[in-house]
Write an enzyme that holds these catalytic residues in place. Structure first.
Site: not given
Ligand code: THU
Length: 164
Positions: A62, A64, A73, A75, A112, A115
């Site tokens: 991920n 940010e 994210c 994935e 999520c 994804c």
């Molecule tokens: N995140 C992911 O990388 N994948 C997911 O399926 C859920 C959330 C990340 C996004 C963000 O950077 C952090 O987790 C918190 O939500």
């Protein structure tokens, strides 16, 4: 009116020790790349590792952003990377794992919704299911045999056509 049930099948292992060597390797690749995630705001570090039909492994984590919605994210970083770098090679299996700077993650990562939809696109593209391996830093590991098991009643290409 009618009420119907939608079922989904998840196989749960007590730990990664019960996985095949190939699946454990893929999960370890996801865990390794999670360490390089850029997640200063959530301190939630996610890694995804894809095994392609040609044996290659593509990873992502991920990313940010201070403007929060601009991040992405793990994935999607990983599967879009595979789609860009290996456009002709199907994705067979995706492993996803995470760790937190705030607590120990001892249960499987749950991708999520966005994804799940993004990963489902590649099942449609290659017309074959993608297995998903979900884990935390330690503890139980869950496996589904298709993205469809993570996203029942998903939006599909047929929805775009009047004659579906
Ligand atoms: N995140 C992911 O990388 N994948 C997911 O399926 C859920 C959330 C990340 C996004 C963000 O950077 C952090 O987790 C918190 O939500």
């Amino acid at each position: 009116m009618r009420t119907f049930q939608v079922t989904t099948t998840v196989t749960e292992y007590a730990s990664d020790a019960e996985l095949t060597a190939d699946d454990r390797d893929l999960l370890n690749a996801a865990r390794a790349i999670a360490r390089d995630a850029w997640a200063p705001y959530s301190q939630f570090y996610v890694g995804a590792a894809l095994r392609l039909a040609n044996g290659e492994i593509v990873t992502g984590n991920n990313q940010e952003n201070v403007a929060y919605p601009s991040g992405l994210c793990a994935e999607r970083v990983a599967i879009y990377s595979a789609g860009a770098l290996h456009p002709d090679v199907p994705v067979l299996t995706i492993a996803v794992s995470c760790r937190s700077g705030l607590f120990e993650v001892n249960k499987p990562m749950s991708p999520c919704g966005a994804c799940r939809q993004a990963m489902a696109e590649y099942e449609t593209r290659w017309n074959q299911p993608i297995r998903v391996i979900l884990a935390g830093e330690q503890g139980a590991v869950q496996v589904v045999n298709s993205i469809r098991d993570l996203l029942p009643l998903m939006f599909e290409a047929g929805e775009l056509r009047k004659d579906r």
